[in-house]
Design an enzyme around this catalytic site. Structure first.
Site, PDB file in Angstrom:
ATOM      1  N   GLU A  75       0.854  -1.194   0.000  1.00  0.00           N
ATOM      2  CA  GLU A  75       0.000   0.000   0.000  1.00  0.00           C
ATOM      3  C   GLU A  75       0.883   1.235   0.000  1.00  0.00           C
ATOM      4  O   GLU A  75       1.848   1.322   0.758  1.00  0.00           O
ATOM      5  CB  GLU A  75      -0.888   0.033   1.257  1.00  0.00           C
ATOM      6  CG  GLU A  75      -1.736   1.295   1.325  1.00  0.00           C
ATOM      7  CD  GLU A  75      -2.477   1.458   2.647  1.00  0.00           C
ATOM      8  OE1 GLU A  75      -3.368   0.640   2.937  1.00  0.00           O
ATOM      9  OE2 GLU A  75      -2.162   2.424   3.385  1.00  0.00           O
ATOM     10  N   TYR A 123      -6.992   6.594  -0.630  1.00  0.00           N
ATOM     11  CA  TYR A 123      -7.877   7.652  -1.126  1.00  0.00           C
ATOM     12  C   TYR A 123      -8.347   8.444   0.087  1.00  0.00           C
ATOM     13  O   TYR A 123      -8.804   7.857   1.066  1.00  0.00           O
ATOM     14  CB  TYR A 123      -9.076   7.006  -1.835  1.00  0.00           C
ATOM     15  CG  TYR A 123      -9.993   7.994  -2.499  1.00  0.00           C
ATOM     16  CD1 TYR A 123      -9.704   8.477  -3.772  1.00  0.00           C
ATOM     17  CD2 TYR A 123     -11.137   8.449  -1.851  1.00  0.00           C
ATOM     18  CE1 TYR A 123     -10.539   9.392  -4.382  1.00  0.00           C
ATOM     19  CE2 TYR A 123     -11.978   9.358  -2.459  1.00  0.00           C
ATOM     20  CZ  TYR A 123     -11.672   9.826  -3.727  1.00  0.00           C
ATOM     21  OH  TYR A 123     -12.500  10.735  -4.330  1.00  0.00           O
ATOM     22  N   HIS A 135      -8.064   2.402  -3.691  1.00  0.00           N
ATOM     23  CA  HIS A 135      -8.956   2.556  -2.535  1.00  0.00           C
ATOM     24  C   HIS A 135     -10.010   3.589  -2.931  1.00  0.00           C
ATOM     25  O   HIS A 135      -9.682   4.601  -3.551  1.00  0.00           O
ATOM     26  CB  HIS A 135      -8.210   3.112  -1.323  1.00  0.00           C
ATOM     27  CG  HIS A 135      -7.151   2.219  -0.777  1.00  0.00           C
ATOM     28  ND1 HIS A 135      -6.765   2.256   0.545  1.00  0.00           N
ATOM     29  CD2 HIS A 135      -6.379   1.250  -1.346  1.00  0.00           C
ATOM     30  CE1 HIS A 135      -5.809   1.360   0.762  1.00  0.00           C
ATOM     31  NE2 HIS A 135      -5.552   0.739  -0.376  1.00  0.00           N
ATOM     32  N   GLY A 182     -14.724   4.775   4.819  1.00  0.00           N
ATOM     33  CA  GLY A 182     -14.000   6.012   5.148  1.00  0.00           C
ATOM     34  C   GLY A 182     -14.542   6.577   6.446  1.00  0.00           C
ATOM     35  O   GLY A 182     -15.642   6.231   6.874  1.00  0.00           O
ATOM     36  N   HIS A 201     -13.530  -3.231  15.000  1.00  0.00           N
ATOM     37  CA  HIS A 201     -13.526  -1.847  14.535  1.00  0.00           C
ATOM     38  C   HIS A 201     -13.819  -0.943  15.726  1.00  0.00           C
ATOM     39  O   HIS A 201     -14.685  -1.253  16.539  1.00  0.00           O
ATOM     40  CB  HIS A 201     -14.583  -1.657  13.432  1.00  0.00           C
ATOM     41  CG  HIS A 201     -14.504  -0.326  12.763  1.00  0.00           C
ATOM     42  ND1 HIS A 201     -15.081   0.799  13.306  1.00  0.00           N
ATOM     43  CD2 HIS A 201     -13.881   0.066  11.625  1.00  0.00           C
ATOM     44  CE1 HIS A 201     -14.822   1.836  12.503  1.00  0.00           C
ATOM     45  NE2 HIS A 201     -14.104   1.406  11.479  1.00  0.00           N
ATOM     46  N   LYS A 251     -20.160  -7.584   3.323  1.00  0.00           N
ATOM     47  CA  LYS A 251     -19.347  -7.122   2.190  1.00  0.00           C
ATOM     48  C   LYS A 251     -19.125  -8.272   1.203  1.00  0.00           C
ATOM     49  O   LYS A 251     -19.158  -8.079   0.000  1.00  0.00           O
ATOM     50  CB  LYS A 251     -18.025  -6.528   2.706  1.00  0.00           C
ATOM     51  CG  LYS A 251     -18.249  -5.204   3.462  1.00  0.00           C
ATOM     52  CD  LYS A 251     -16.958  -4.469   3.789  1.00  0.00           C
ATOM     53  CE  LYS A 251     -16.501  -4.644   5.193  1.00  0.00           C
ATOM     54  NZ  LYS A 251     -15.496  -3.644   5.612  1.00  0.00           N
TER      55      LYS A 251
HETATM   56  P1  FAD Z   1     -17.733  -0.646   6.922  1.00  0.00           P
HETATM   57  O1  FAD Z   1     -17.470  -2.000   6.381  1.00  0.00           O
HETATM   58  O2  FAD Z   1     -18.938   0.051   6.391  1.00  0.00           O
HETATM   59  O3  FAD Z   1     -17.829  -0.735   8.488  1.00  0.00           O
HETATM   60  C1  FAD Z   1     -16.843  -1.396   9.250  1.00  0.00           C
HETATM   61  C2  FAD Z   1     -17.226  -1.311  10.734  1.00  0.00           C
HETATM   62  O4  FAD Z   1     -17.452   0.067  11.093  1.00  0.00           O
HETATM   63  C3  FAD Z   1     -18.507  -2.016  11.075  1.00  0.00           C
HETATM   64  O5  FAD Z   1     -18.215  -3.299  11.516  1.00  0.00           O
HETATM   65  C4  FAD Z   1     -18.996  -1.234  12.233  1.00  0.00           C
HETATM   66  O6  FAD Z   1     -18.473  -1.806  13.394  1.00  0.00           O
HETATM   67  C5  FAD Z   1     -18.409   0.115  12.097  1.00  0.00           C
HETATM   68  N1  FAD Z   1     -19.398   1.100  11.669  1.00  0.00           N
HETATM   69  C6  FAD Z   1     -19.616   1.495  10.430  1.00  0.00           C
HETATM   70  N2  FAD Z   1     -20.606   2.399  10.408  1.00  0.00           N
HETATM   71  C7  FAD Z   1     -20.996   2.575  11.660  1.00  0.00           C
HETATM   72  C8  FAD Z   1     -21.979   3.387  12.265  1.00  0.00           C
HETATM   73  N3  FAD Z   1     -22.756   4.205  11.549  1.00  0.00           N
HETATM   74  N4  FAD Z   1     -22.106   3.342  13.586  1.00  0.00           N
HETATM   75  C9  FAD Z   1     -21.321   2.528  14.306  1.00  0.00           C
HETATM   76  N5  FAD Z   1     -20.385   1.728  13.785  1.00  0.00           N
HETATM   77  C10 FAD Z   1     -20.220   1.749  12.470  1.00  0.00           C
HETATM   78  N6  FAD Z   1      -9.736   5.189   5.027  1.00  0.00           N
HETATM   79  C11 FAD Z   1      -9.620   6.192   4.112  1.00  0.00           C
HETATM   80  O7  FAD Z   1     -10.208   7.260   4.289  1.00  0.00           O
HETATM   81  N7  FAD Z   1      -8.860   6.025   2.971  1.00  0.00           N
HETATM   82  C12 FAD Z   1      -8.194   4.877   2.699  1.00  0.00           C
HETATM   83  O8  FAD Z   1      -7.538   4.766   1.655  1.00  0.00           O
HETATM   84  C13 FAD Z   1      -8.284   3.801   3.651  1.00  0.00           C
HETATM   85  N8  FAD Z   1      -7.667   2.619   3.433  1.00  0.00           N
HETATM   86  C14 FAD Z   1      -7.822   1.590   4.326  1.00  0.00           C
HETATM   87  C15 FAD Z   1      -7.218   0.345   4.041  1.00  0.00           C
HETATM   88  C16 FAD Z   1      -7.375  -0.724   4.913  1.00  0.00           C
HETATM   89  C17 FAD Z   1      -6.745  -2.056   4.571  1.00  0.00           C
HETATM   90  C18 FAD Z   1      -8.130  -0.558   6.123  1.00  0.00           C
HETATM   91  C19 FAD Z   1      -8.274  -1.695   7.095  1.00  0.00           C
HETATM   92  C20 FAD Z   1      -8.728   0.669   6.412  1.00  0.00           C
HETATM   93  C21 FAD Z   1      -8.593   1.749   5.522  1.00  0.00           C
HETATM   94  N9  FAD Z   1      -9.209   2.985   5.763  1.00  0.00           N
HETATM   95  C22 FAD Z   1      -9.088   4.010   4.834  1.00  0.00           C
HETATM   96  C23 FAD Z   1      -9.969   3.229   7.007  1.00  0.00           C
HETATM   97  C24 FAD Z   1     -11.478   2.926   6.877  1.00  0.00           C
HETATM   98  O9  FAD Z   1     -12.092   3.824   5.963  1.00  0.00           O
HETATM   99  C25 FAD Z   1     -12.107   3.085   8.264  1.00  0.00           C
HETATM  100  O10 FAD Z   1     -11.602   2.070   9.124  1.00  0.00           O
HETATM  101  C26 FAD Z   1     -13.618   3.128   8.336  1.00  0.00           C
HETATM  102  O11 FAD Z   1     -13.987   3.509   9.661  1.00  0.00           O
HETATM  103  C27 FAD Z   1     -14.306   1.785   8.117  1.00  0.00           C
HETATM  104  O12 FAD Z   1     -14.330   1.499   6.819  1.00  0.00           O
HETATM  105  P2  FAD Z   1     -14.972   0.107   6.287  1.00  0.00           P
HETATM  106  O13 FAD Z   1     -14.830   0.148   4.835  1.00  0.00           O
HETATM  107  O14 FAD Z   1     -14.424  -1.049   7.006  1.00  0.00           O
HETATM  108  O15 FAD Z   1     -16.523   0.335   6.716  1.00  0.00           O
END
Ligand code: FAD
Length: 320
Positions: free
Chosen positions: A15, A47, A75, A106, A173, A189
């Site tokens: 990454e 991103y 991303h 995000g 998370h 997902k």
């Molecule tokens: P989701 O799959 O939608 O949710 C994951 C978890 O978030 C859920 O299990 C839940 O526990 C919790 N959650 C989600 N929504 C809620 C809600 N409304 N209330 C309470 N809990 C909630 N971020 C960036 O901005 N840019 C990047 O490029 C980026 N790259 C990443 C790469 C990796 C490999 C990882 C692990 C993370 C990355 N992130 C990045 C961070 C990520 O966007 C955050 O961790 C975000 O909070 C969760 O994204 P997700 O896609 O897992 O969300």
């Protein structure tokens, strides 16, 4: 091209993030050249949630696509986006030839709470996975393959699928409301069409291996690629823990603090990450994804010390 984790040698991936200034491009291009020399299965580009790095992410992905033989993986985040905005963004990336994605929710902007911020039309990464799949299907409903020996004729084939990775969280998370919510989210997902999961960093092989086992018991079947971040200074460890809320690795923290020079601290971080990589591979991990922090030397040293570079890759590195 698509992501293949099934063939030897051990699949590795990296990454990187877009440079913050124009002056950062030449150094990053050099880093990409070195990373590409070990034949990673993909290089992913972060991103900025809300679009803060948009143009520069695509510029970097396009550079990887044009200048290397490595699959670029984009991303994409959906927090704060409308359906129309997310749709247009996905099309822009597909039009640029990018067909592998890491679909993310995000995080809302600093200081904003879930209730007050404009969180956007898409509520979760699972919805973004579905949208990427739908946009690709609309854009390319089927593929055409030429029929050999019949000029101008084409056979209608199944369209090329896009690879859609998603994030997974071995230590849970930070915003999960109950202990297994992050596994429920991963299942959702996969049901939405994700083909691969990449984990948040972790410091203990058992955190990853236990998470994979719990995910499998819950019904997750897609490969779960361990994300490993070599930590080469106490300051980086502090910052990483603040951002990710992953539990503090006490032994690693003490070992980093005990060293006095940057070189000695770096050696501690590389040795820890190499041992972690070996342990998760021994436990059945399908490959190793390294958070490179736009520096090739550290992550390539991890792979070398973990003994997972092919002889060819070691040779190319020696001359690159
Ligand atoms: P989701 O799959 O939608 O949710 C994951 C978890 O978030 C859920 O299990 C839940 O526990 C919790 N959650 C989600 N929504 C809620 C809600 N409304 N209330 C309470 N809990 C909630 N971020 C960036 O901005 N840019 C990047 O490029 C980026 N790259 C990443 C790469 C990796 C490999 C990882 C692990 C993370 C990355 N992130 C990045 C961070 C990520 O966007 C955050 O961790 C975000 O909070 C969760 O994204 P997700 O896609 O897992 O969300």
């Amino acid at each position: 091209m698509s992501i293949d984790l099934s063939t030897p040698p051990v699949p590795v991936s990296f990454e990187v993030y877009p440079p913050r200034t124009e002056a950062g491009w030449p150094v990053l291009h050099e880093t990409i050249r070195h990373l590409a020399s070990v034949d990673p299965r993909f290089i992913s580009v972060t991103y900025g949630a809300g679009g803060s790095t948009g143009g520069r992410s695509l510029e970097l992905l396009t550079h990887i696509r044009r200048e290397t033989t490595v699959e670029p993986l984009a991303h994409l985040t959906c927090v704060g986006s409308t359906w129309a905005g997310a749709n247009a963004l996905i099309r822009e990336f597909l039009d640029a030839g990018i067909t592998s994605f890491l679909a993310l929710r995000g995080d809302p902007p600093d200081g904003a709470t879930e209730d007050e911020a404009f969180l956007g039309d898409l509520e979760s990464a699972a919805q973004l996975v579905q949208l990427i799949d739908r946009v690709q299907a609309e854009r390319e409903p089927y593929a055409e393959a030429p029929i050999p020996g019949v000029p101008g004729a084409a056979r209608v084939d199944r369209r090329t699928d896009v690879d859609i990775a998603v994030a997974a969280f071995p230590s849970g998370h930070p915003r999960s409301r109950h202990a297994t919510e992050h596994i429920d989210a991963l299942l959702a997902k996969e049901a939405a069409g994700a083909t691969l999961a990449i984990t948040q960093l972790f410091f203990d092989a058992d955190d990853y291996l236990g998470f994979v086992q719990r995910s499998r018991e819950a019904g997750v079947t897609i490969p779960i690629l361990p994300g490993i971040m070599p930590i080469t200074s106490p300051a980086r460890l502090r910052r990483t823990l603040e951002l990710t809320e992953v539990p503090r690795p006490d032994a690693l923290a003490a070992a980093l603090e005990a060293e006095e020079t940057p070189e000695a601290r770096s050696a501690v971080g590389i040795a820890h990450a190499a041992a972690l990589a070996q342990a998760v591979l021994d436990g059945g991990a399908p490959g190793i994804h390294l958070y490179a922090f736009n520096n090739h030397e550290t992550v390539l040293a991890v792979l070398r010390d973990a003994g997972i570079l092919s002889a060819d890759a070691r040779m190319r590195l020696a001359v690159s």
